[in-house]
Motif scaffolding. Structure first.
Motif, PDB file in Angstrom:
ATOM      1  N   SER A 110       0.817  -1.221   0.000  1.00 15.57           N
ATOM      2  CA  SER A 110       0.000   0.000   0.000  1.00 15.57           C
ATOM      3  C   SER A 110       0.851   1.272   0.000  1.00 15.57           C
ATOM      4  CB  SER A 110      -0.935   0.000   1.212  1.00 15.57           C
ATOM      5  OG  SER A 110      -0.183  -0.099   2.396  1.00 15.57           O
ATOM      6  N   ALA A 111       2.178   1.129   0.071  1.00 15.75           N
ATOM      7  CA  ALA A 111       3.063   2.311   0.020  1.00 15.75           C
ATOM      8  C   ALA A 111       4.354   1.928  -0.695  1.00 15.75           C
ATOM      9  CB  ALA A 111       3.356   2.804   1.432  1.00 15.75           C
ATOM     10  N   LYS A 112       4.234   1.610  -1.997  1.00 18.22           N
ATOM     11  CA  LYS A 112       5.380   1.086  -2.755  1.00 18.22           C
ATOM     12  C   LYS A 112       6.527   2.086  -2.878  1.00 18.22           C
ATOM     13  CE  LYS A 112       2.670  -2.075  -5.574  1.00 18.22           C
ATOM     14  NZ  LYS A 112       2.224  -2.367  -6.924  1.00 18.22           N
TER      15      LYS A 112
ATOM     16  N   ALA B 136      14.016  -3.100  -9.431  1.00 18.21           N
ATOM     17  CA  ALA B 136      13.091  -2.834  -8.320  1.00 18.21           C
ATOM     18  C   ALA B 136      11.839  -2.120  -8.821  1.00 18.21           C
ATOM     19  CB  ALA B 136      13.790  -1.998  -7.242  1.00 18.21           C
ATOM     20  N   SER B 137      12.000  -1.138  -9.708  1.00 17.60           N
ATOM     21  CA  SER B 137      10.817  -0.412 -10.199  1.00 17.60           C
ATOM     22  C   SER B 137       9.936  -1.316 -11.064  1.00 17.60           C
ATOM     23  CB  SER B 137      11.209   0.873 -10.936  1.00 17.60           C
ATOM     24  OG  SER B 137      11.852   0.595 -12.149  1.00 17.60           O
ATOM     25  N   CYS B 138      10.551  -2.275 -11.787  1.00 18.03           N
ATOM     26  CA  CYS B 138       9.757  -3.253 -12.544  1.00 18.03           C
ATOM     27  C   CYS B 138       8.999  -4.176 -11.584  1.00 18.03           C
ATOM     28  CB  CYS B 138      10.655  -4.108 -13.442  1.00 18.03           C
ATOM     29  SG  CYS B 138      11.316  -3.223 -14.852  1.00 18.03           S
ATOM     30  N   THR B 139       9.691  -4.622 -10.530  1.00 14.14           N
ATOM     31  CA  THR B 139       9.087  -5.518  -9.540  1.00 14.14           C
ATOM     32  C   THR B 139       7.901  -4.839  -8.850  1.00 14.14           C
ATOM     33  OG1 THR B 139      11.245  -6.534  -9.149  1.00 14.14           O
ATOM     34  CG2 THR B 139       9.583  -6.908  -7.467  1.00 14.14           C
ATOM     35  N   LEU B 140       8.097  -3.567  -8.494  1.00 17.23           N
ATOM     36  CA  LEU B 140       7.068  -2.824  -7.767  1.00 17.23           C
ATOM     37  C   LEU B 140       6.019  -2.210  -8.698  1.00 17.23           C
ATOM     38  CD1 LEU B 140       9.448  -0.936  -5.296  1.00 17.23           C
ATOM     39  CD2 LEU B 140       8.071  -2.952  -4.811  1.00 17.23           C
ATOM     40  N   LYS B 141       6.278  -2.338 -10.028  1.00 17.34           N
ATOM     41  CA  LYS B 141       5.391  -1.728 -11.045  1.00 17.34           C
ATOM     42  C   LYS B 141       5.247  -0.215 -10.825  1.00 17.34           C
ATOM     43  CE  LYS B 141       2.809  -5.917 -12.196  1.00 17.34           C
ATOM     44  NZ  LYS B 141       3.725  -6.873 -11.543  1.00 17.34           N
ATOM     45  N   THR B 142       6.364   0.416 -10.497  1.00 14.74           N
ATOM     46  CA  THR B 142       6.412   1.873 -10.382  1.00 14.74           C
ATOM     47  C   THR B 142       7.084   2.421 -11.640  1.00 14.74           C
ATOM     48  OG1 THR B 142       8.472   1.671  -9.120  1.00 14.74           O
ATOM     49  CG2 THR B 142       6.454   1.905  -7.842  1.00 14.74           C
TER      50      THR B 142
ATOM     51  N   ALA C 158      19.653   1.613 -17.936  1.00 15.19           N
ATOM     52  CA  ALA C 158      19.309   0.437 -17.117  1.00 15.19           C
ATOM     53  C   ALA C 158      17.802   0.187 -17.147  1.00 15.19           C
ATOM     54  CB  ALA C 158      19.792   0.648 -15.683  1.00 15.19           C
ATOM     55  N   ASP C 159      17.016   1.266 -17.091  1.00 10.22           N
ATOM     56  CA  ASP C 159      15.549   1.123 -17.165  1.00 10.22           C
ATOM     57  C   ASP C 159      15.131   0.496 -18.490  1.00 10.22           C
ATOM     58  OD1 ASP C 159      14.869   2.198 -14.656  1.00 10.22           O
ATOM     59  OD2 ASP C 159      15.020   4.244 -15.392  1.00 10.22           O
TER      60      ASP C 159
END
Length: 347
Positions: A61-63, A128-134, A165-166
Motif C-alpha cells: 500500500s506504500a510502494k 526494483a521499479s519493474c518488480t514494484l510496477k512503479t 538500465a531502465d
C-alpha cells in the motif's frame, strides 16, 4: 526456535524479494535463501567466497517507501553461510525491532553491508521499479527515443545510466527489443559497451541474443577491437540461450582475444556454467595460462571457480589431463606450490 533473517524481514504487510548480486543480478527464491540460512544447502551462487545479496522490502500500500539493502555474507570452505555473520545481523534487527527506522539502520550500518558499483546499482533500481510496477526514471524516455532513431546520433553522450538500465530491464515492453536488435551494429562504441554490460542482468530473447552474438563474431575478425568491448558483449550473452552463448564463447576462445585479461575474466565470472563442458574448460585453462592475466590472474580466477561445487571436480580432472601443454602444467605447478589448497582456495 532460532529466528531467521527472512522471517524477521517479512512481518506485518511487508513483501520481500531477494536477489543475488555476485556475478550478475538474478532473483533468488526466498525458500532457497531460507535453506541457506538454515545451513541445509551451500549458497548456490558464491562469488569471491561470499554471498552477495540485495534485499528489496516494501508494503504493497506504500510502494514508494520501499527499502533496499545489500549484504555481503562470508561463506566457509564448502560454500555454507558462516552463521556468526548471519546471527550478528539477526541480533541487530531484534534489538531494533520496535523502530522501523532502526531496522533500516541495522541493515545499513553493519560490517556486512556493501555498496554495488554504479552499473549494478542502476540495474537494481531498474529491476526494483519493474518488480514494484512503479514508473521508470525520467531518463528512460530519452533512451527509448534515441534507440528508435528519433534523436541525433551524437546525442548518445546525454543519455543517463539510469535511463539505459531502465530500458534494458524493460526489453519486454513496447518495441524495445526490436529497436535494439535493429541498431546494435550502428551504436557508438561507448554506448554499446554500456548497454552490453547492463544486459548481463537480463535474459535477452533469442533474436536479440543472436544479434549480439553475430556482432561479437564480426568484431573478433578485427585486430583493433578494444578487448573491453569483446568482454562486454560476452557479458551481454550470459543470461540467454546456452547454445547461442556457447557458440560465441568457442569463437572467442579460438581467437587472440582470449589472451586478454578482461576477456578471460568475463568468461570466468559470467559464463562459468559453459565451462562445465570438458573440452571448452581445457581450452579456457590453456588460454588463461598463456594469457595476459599472468600467474596471479590464473591463481585468482581458479580460486574463485574451484569454489563452485559443480566446476571443482572438472577443473581438478583437467589439471590431470596428460595432453595439457607445458605452459598450463607450469601454471598449475606454480599455483599449487603457492599454498593453494585443493580443498578450498588460495591462502
Amino acid at each position: 526456535m532460532e529466528k531467521l533473517l527472512t522471517q524477521l524481514l517479512q512481518h506485518d504487510d511487508n513483501r520481500l524479494r531477494i536477489f543475488d548480486m555476485g556475478r550478475r543480478i538474478s532473483k533468488l527464491p526466498i525458500d532457497t535463501f531460507t535453506r541457506v540460512e538454515q545451513n541445509r544447502i551451500p549458497y548456490p551462487l558464491p562469488f569471491l567466497h561470499h554471498a552477495w545479496v540485495g534485499l528489496l522490502l516494501w508494503n504493497p500500500s506504500a510502494k514508494d517507501q520501499n527499502l533496499i539493502w545489500f549484504l555481503k555474507l562470508p561463506l566457509d570452505e564448502q560454500g555454507y553461510l558462516i552463521q556468526a555473520a548471519r546471527d550478528d545481523i539477526v541480533n541487530r534487527l531484534l534489538q531494533n525491532a520496535i523502530d522501523p527506522q532502526s531496522e533500516q539502520d541495522a541493515l545499513k550500518d553493519n560490517p556486512f553491508a556493501f555498496t554495488p558499483d554504479q552499473e549494478k546499482m542502476a540495474s537494481f533500481h531498474a529491476l526494483a521499479s519493474c518488480t514494484l510496477k512503479t514508473p521508470a526514471s525520467r531518463y528512460y524516455e530519452d533512451v527509448q527515443q534515441y534507440l528508435a532513431g528519433q534523436l541525433d546520433r551524437d546525442y548518445w553522450s546525454n543519455l543517463g545510466l539510469q535511463g539505459l538500465a531502465d530500458y534494458v530491464m524493460r526489453l519486454d515492453q513496447g518495441d524495445n527489443t526490436n529497436q535494439l536488435c535493429k541498431c546494435i551494429s550502428q551504436l557508438p562504441e561507448p554506448l554499446l559497451l554500456m548497454l552490453a554490460r547492463l544486459l548481463e542482468h537480463t535474459q535477452p530473447n533469442p533474436a536479440l541474443q543472436q544479434r549480439l552474438a553475430d556482432h561479437l563474431l564480426q568484431l573478433l575478425q578485427h585486430a583493433d577491437t578494444p578487448p573491453e568491448l569483446i568482454a562486454a558483449l560476452i557479458r551481454s550473452l550470459c543470461g540467454g540461450s546456452d547454445k547461442i552463448r556457447d557458440q560465441a564463447i568457442d569463437a572467442v576462445l579460438a581467437s587472440p582475444y582470449a589472451l586478454e585479461a578482461e576477456v578471460i575474466v568475463a568468461l570466468a565470472t559470467r559464463c562459468h556454467t559453459s565451462l562445465n563442458q570438458p573440452q571448452r574448460l581445457q581450452r579456457f585453462l590453456e588460454q588463461l595460462a598463456a594469457g595476459k592475466a599472468g600467474q596471479l590472474g590464473f591463481n585468482r580466477i581458479l580460486s574463485d571457480l574451484m569454489f563452485l561445487a559443480d566446476l571443482r571436480p572438472r577443473i581438478l580432472e583437467a589439471f590431470r589431463d596428460p595432453n595439457r601443454s607445458e605452459q598450463l602444467s607450469q601454471a598449475i605447478g606454480e599455483m599449487l606450490g603457492s599454498g593453494f589448497s585443493t580443498t578450498g582456495h588460495a591462502h
